[in-house]
Design an enzyme around this catalytic site. Structure first.
Site, PDB file in Angstrom:
ATOM      1  N   CYS A  26       0.821  -1.225   0.000  1.00 26.99           N
ATOM      2  CA  CYS A  26       0.000   0.000   0.000  1.00 26.99           C
ATOM      3  C   CYS A  26       0.851   1.269   0.000  1.00 26.99           C
ATOM      4  CB  CYS A  26      -0.961  -0.008   1.181  1.00 26.99           C
ATOM      5  SG  CYS A  26      -2.077  -1.407   1.120  1.00 26.99           S
TER       6      CYS A  26
ATOM      7  N   SER B  55     -11.129   1.452   4.730  1.00 28.77           N
ATOM      8  CA  SER B  55     -11.022   2.129   3.438  1.00 28.77           C
ATOM      9  C   SER B  55     -11.662   1.209   2.400  1.00 28.77           C
ATOM     10  CB  SER B  55      -9.554   2.395   3.095  1.00 28.77           C
ATOM     11  OG  SER B  55      -8.843   1.176   3.016  1.00 28.77           O
TER      12      SER B  55
ATOM     13  N   HIS C  93      -8.815   4.295  -1.736  1.00 30.36           N
ATOM     14  CA  HIS C  93      -7.460   3.754  -1.599  1.00 30.36           C
ATOM     15  C   HIS C  93      -7.112   2.853  -2.795  1.00 30.36           C
ATOM     16  CE1 HIS C  93      -3.866   2.150   0.036  1.00 30.36           C
ATOM     17  NE2 HIS C  93      -4.351   1.214   0.813  1.00 30.36           N
TER      18      HIS C  93
ATOM     19  N   ILE D  49     -12.392  -0.326  -1.700  1.00 31.66           N
ATOM     20  CA  ILE D  49     -11.647  -0.834  -2.862  1.00 31.66           C
ATOM     21  C   ILE D  49     -11.901   0.150  -4.002  1.00 31.66           C
ATOM     22  CG2 ILE D  49     -11.680  -2.738  -4.534  1.00 31.66           C
ATOM     23  CD1 ILE D  49     -12.090  -4.530  -1.966  1.00 31.66           C
TER      24      ILE D  49
HETATM   25  N1  COA Z   1     -16.828   2.507   3.660  1.00 29.10           N
HETATM   26  C1  COA Z   1     -18.118   2.853   3.463  1.00 29.10           C
HETATM   27  N2  COA Z   1     -18.928   2.249   2.607  1.00 29.10           N
HETATM   28  C2  COA Z   1     -18.414   1.241   1.882  1.00 29.10           C
HETATM   29  C3  COA Z   1     -17.078   0.831   2.020  1.00 29.10           C
HETATM   30  C4  COA Z   1     -16.281   1.512   2.951  1.00 29.10           C
HETATM   31  N3  COA Z   1     -15.005   1.175   3.115  1.00 29.10           N
HETATM   32  N4  COA Z   1     -16.846  -0.201   1.173  1.00 29.10           N
HETATM   33  C5  COA Z   1     -17.989  -0.414   0.518  1.00 29.10           C
HETATM   34  N5  COA Z   1     -18.941   0.453   0.942  1.00 29.10           N
HETATM   35  C6  COA Z   1     -20.340   0.514   0.530  1.00 29.10           C
HETATM   36  C7  COA Z   1     -20.489   0.466  -0.977  1.00 29.10           C
HETATM   37  O1  COA Z   1     -20.538   1.752  -1.517  1.00 29.10           O
HETATM   38  C8  COA Z   1     -21.804  -0.258  -1.116  1.00 29.10           C
HETATM   39  O2  COA Z   1     -22.858   0.645  -0.869  1.00 29.10           O
HETATM   40  P1  COA Z   1     -24.227   0.569  -1.704  1.00 29.10           P
HETATM   41  O3  COA Z   1     -24.788  -0.792  -1.398  1.00 29.10           O
HETATM   42  O4  COA Z   1     -25.006   1.716  -1.142  1.00 29.10           O
HETATM   43  O5  COA Z   1     -23.828   0.717  -3.125  1.00 29.10           O
HETATM   44  C9  COA Z   1     -21.804  -1.246   0.028  1.00 29.10           C
HETATM   45  O6  COA Z   1     -20.938  -0.676   1.024  1.00 29.10           O
HETATM   46  C10 COA Z   1     -21.309  -2.625  -0.348  1.00 29.10           C
HETATM   47  O7  COA Z   1     -20.113  -2.481  -1.088  1.00 29.10           O
HETATM   48  P2  COA Z   1     -19.179  -3.711  -1.462  1.00 29.10           P
HETATM   49  O8  COA Z   1     -18.105  -3.168  -2.353  1.00 29.10           O
HETATM   50  O9  COA Z   1     -20.015  -4.849  -1.950  1.00 29.10           O
HETATM   51  O10 COA Z   1     -18.547  -4.081  -0.053  1.00 29.10           O
HETATM   52  P3  COA Z   1     -17.782  -5.386   0.409  1.00 29.10           P
HETATM   53  O11 COA Z   1     -18.522  -5.921   1.595  1.00 29.10           O
HETATM   54  O12 COA Z   1     -17.496  -6.317  -0.727  1.00 29.10           O
HETATM   55  O13 COA Z   1     -16.371  -4.778   0.889  1.00 29.10           O
HETATM   56  C11 COA Z   1     -14.918  -4.083   2.649  1.00 29.10           C
HETATM   57  C12 COA Z   1     -16.298  -3.915   1.981  1.00 29.10           C
HETATM   58  C13 COA Z   1     -14.800  -3.067   3.765  1.00 29.10           C
HETATM   59  C14 COA Z   1     -14.783  -5.504   3.193  1.00 29.10           C
HETATM   60  C15 COA Z   1     -13.824  -3.855   1.554  1.00 29.10           C
HETATM   61  O14 COA Z   1     -13.994  -2.588   1.000  1.00 29.10           O
HETATM   62  C16 COA Z   1     -12.428  -3.990   2.112  1.00 29.10           C
HETATM   63  O15 COA Z   1     -11.899  -5.083   2.263  1.00 29.10           O
HETATM   64  N6  COA Z   1     -11.743  -2.853   2.392  1.00 29.10           N
HETATM   65  C17 COA Z   1     -10.383  -2.875   2.858  1.00 29.10           C
HETATM   66  C18 COA Z   1      -9.455  -2.847   1.674  1.00 29.10           C
HETATM   67  C19 COA Z   1      -8.040  -3.049   2.130  1.00 29.10           C
HETATM   68  O16 COA Z   1      -7.729  -3.913   2.917  1.00 29.10           O
HETATM   69  N7  COA Z   1      -7.122  -2.236   1.591  1.00 29.10           N
HETATM   70  C20 COA Z   1      -5.748  -2.304   1.959  1.00 29.10           C
HETATM   71  C21 COA Z   1      -5.578  -1.701   3.301  1.00 29.10           C
HETATM   72  S1  COA Z   1      -3.938  -1.768   3.926  1.00 29.10           S
END
Ligand code: COA
Length: 387
Positions: A78, A203, A331, A205
């Site tokens: 990252c 954060s 991110h 995707i």
């Molecule tokens: N904060 C707020 N809302 C979020 C979000 C976040 N981080 N991620 C997704 N959403 C929202 C989307 O906009 C969507 O909303 P909608 O239904 O109104 O359209 C809903 O949540 C579902 O989105 P989706 O992409 O299907 O979520 P997911 O459950 O597959 O993934 C996380 C959510 C948090 C698990 C994923 O974003 C994640 O793993 N994030 C961390 C990434 C990471 O590790 N990066 C490296 C860091 S070092």
């Protein structure tokens, strides 16, 4: 740094990879008043493992007419974007190049989320932690959060306040993925991803790109460039891959090391008094709180109080992530460190959007970009004036 550009972050199914890169390259070149042929060398920060094209430097050489200039693709999890800035900075500082274009790009949404989350998980310690325990990044940072809460008494609401602040500023940033304010109740109502972290502690995707142009002092003088900022120093630290080899879970040794180096080189003894603000790596809300402490913005164990008291809003002790941070701006892994550099450029030159411009008194801005869970940390100090 004589130019900077930023794409809109978010779900970018409307563009392909070269188009997404060009969205930030074009404004950066325009700001620097340069054509692609003026670039001596270009660096691309990109993990790319989830997307179609892996030869992004060559794709962009073709698309943006940069061939046959030298290039390099860089990876540091990252912190990839900051590693790309590092390569550009050292190329200029060593005298090997006069003008370097640094691009960060990621198009993560070309793969389904579960695959992306699994692939990010490989940037921990695959053998010990992924294969044996199935740890992915929300899980890693949940370990940090629970250790921190147990040691210092921080609450889930305290973590949530970081998300509230970053969404507050993300709502003012036209390039952010999430441009909607939220309150602590929204964070608390969100589903758990890995206890104690909920959806709004994470954060997202993201697809996006960011670009900066670095030039030698000689070139800056020759071209008579007025709109510029300087890289005053950069510290880099590396941590162990396996978490069990670390002494503690409430702080990142690589971040403390990188900060110490960067502060020493830039002559910073009191960061809160000498900096005008910072961008820190808030991949999860707990990461921002640990960053406050690792960077010396407060004493160890008191980071959560800065969040609780709103001390990292503009007007508080030190403004942090007033572009929305990773949390709300998004991110796109390879682009994040470059996006932080773009924000330093905007803030120091007083070009930030309405409602999110910090007060620039000292002319110094810090960026803190972490790869993995402290596997790599880059701390960079930018200045309006050369040191
Ligand atoms: N904060 C707020 N809302 C979020 C979000 C976040 N981080 N991620 C997704 N959403 C929202 C989307 O906009 C969507 O909303 P909608 O239904 O109104 O359209 C809903 O949540 C579902 O989105 P989706 O992409 O299907 O979520 P997911 O459950 O597959 O993934 C996380 C959510 C948090 C698990 C994923 O974003 C994640 O793993 N994030 C961390 C990434 C990471 O590790 N990066 C490296 C860091 S070092």
């Amino acid at each position: 740094m004589i130019g900077a550009g930023h794409s809109v972050f978010g779900t970018r199914r409307d563009v392909n990879i070269p188009e997404l890169c060009w969205e930030s390259m074009k404004p950066a070149l325009e700001k620097a008043n340069l054509e692609p042929r003026d670039i001596d060398f270009f660096v691309v920060g990109n993990l790319g493992i989830w997307s179609s094209e892996l030869a992004v430097p060559s794709i962009m050489a073709e698309y943006a007419d940069l061939a046959p200039k030298g290039s390099m693709r860089v990876e540091a999890a990252c912190a990839t974007g900051s590693a790309a800035v590092r390569v550009g900075y050292t190329a200029v500082k060593s005298g090997l190049a006069d003008i370097v274009l640094v691009l960060g790009i990621e198009k993560m949404q070309e793969s389904p989320n579960p695959s992306v989350i699994e692939l990010i998980g490989r940037f921990g310690s695959y053998f010990w932690e992924f294969e044996n325990f199935g740890l992915t990044f929300p899980g890693y940072y949940a370990l940090h959060a629970s250790a921190y809460m147990m040691k210092y008494g921080a609450t889930e609401e305290d973590l949530g306040k970081v998300a509230v602040k970053n969404h507050f500023y993300g709502a003012k940033n036209p390039f952010a993925q999430f441009r909607k304010e939220i309150d602590v109740a929204t964070v608390m109502k969100g589903p758990y991803v890995a206890w104690p972290l909920k959806l709004f502690d994470c954060s997202p995707i993201t697809d996006g790109s960011a670009c900066v142009i670095l030039a030698s002092e000689k070139k800056v003088k020759e071209m008579g460039i007025e709109e510029k900022i300087w890289i005053l120093s950069q510290g880099v630290g590396t941590g162990t891959a396996n978490l069990s080899k670390r002494e503690e879970f409430t702080s990142l040794a690589s971040a403390r090391y990188a900060a110490e180096q960067a502060y020493k080189l830039a002559g910073i003894e009191n960061p809160v008094k000498q900096l005008d603000g910072a961008n820190v790596h808030d991949c999860f809300t707990i990461a921002e709180i640990m960053a406050y402490e690792d960077l010396g913005f407060c004493k160890r164990g008191e980071g959560y109080k800065l969040a609780r008291e709103g001390q990292t809003y503009i007007g508080g002790r030190i403004p942090v992530n007033v572009d929305g941070g990773l949390k709300a701006k998004g991110h796109p892994i390879g682009a994040t460190g470059v996006s932080m550099a773009v924000e330093a450029y905007k803030q120091l030159l007083r070009r930030a959007d309405k409602g999110r411009q910090a007060d620039i008194k000292n002319g110094r801005w810090l960026t803190h970009n972490v790869g993995g869970t402290g596997h790599y940390t880059y701390v960079t100090i930018y200045g309006l004036e050369k040191r």
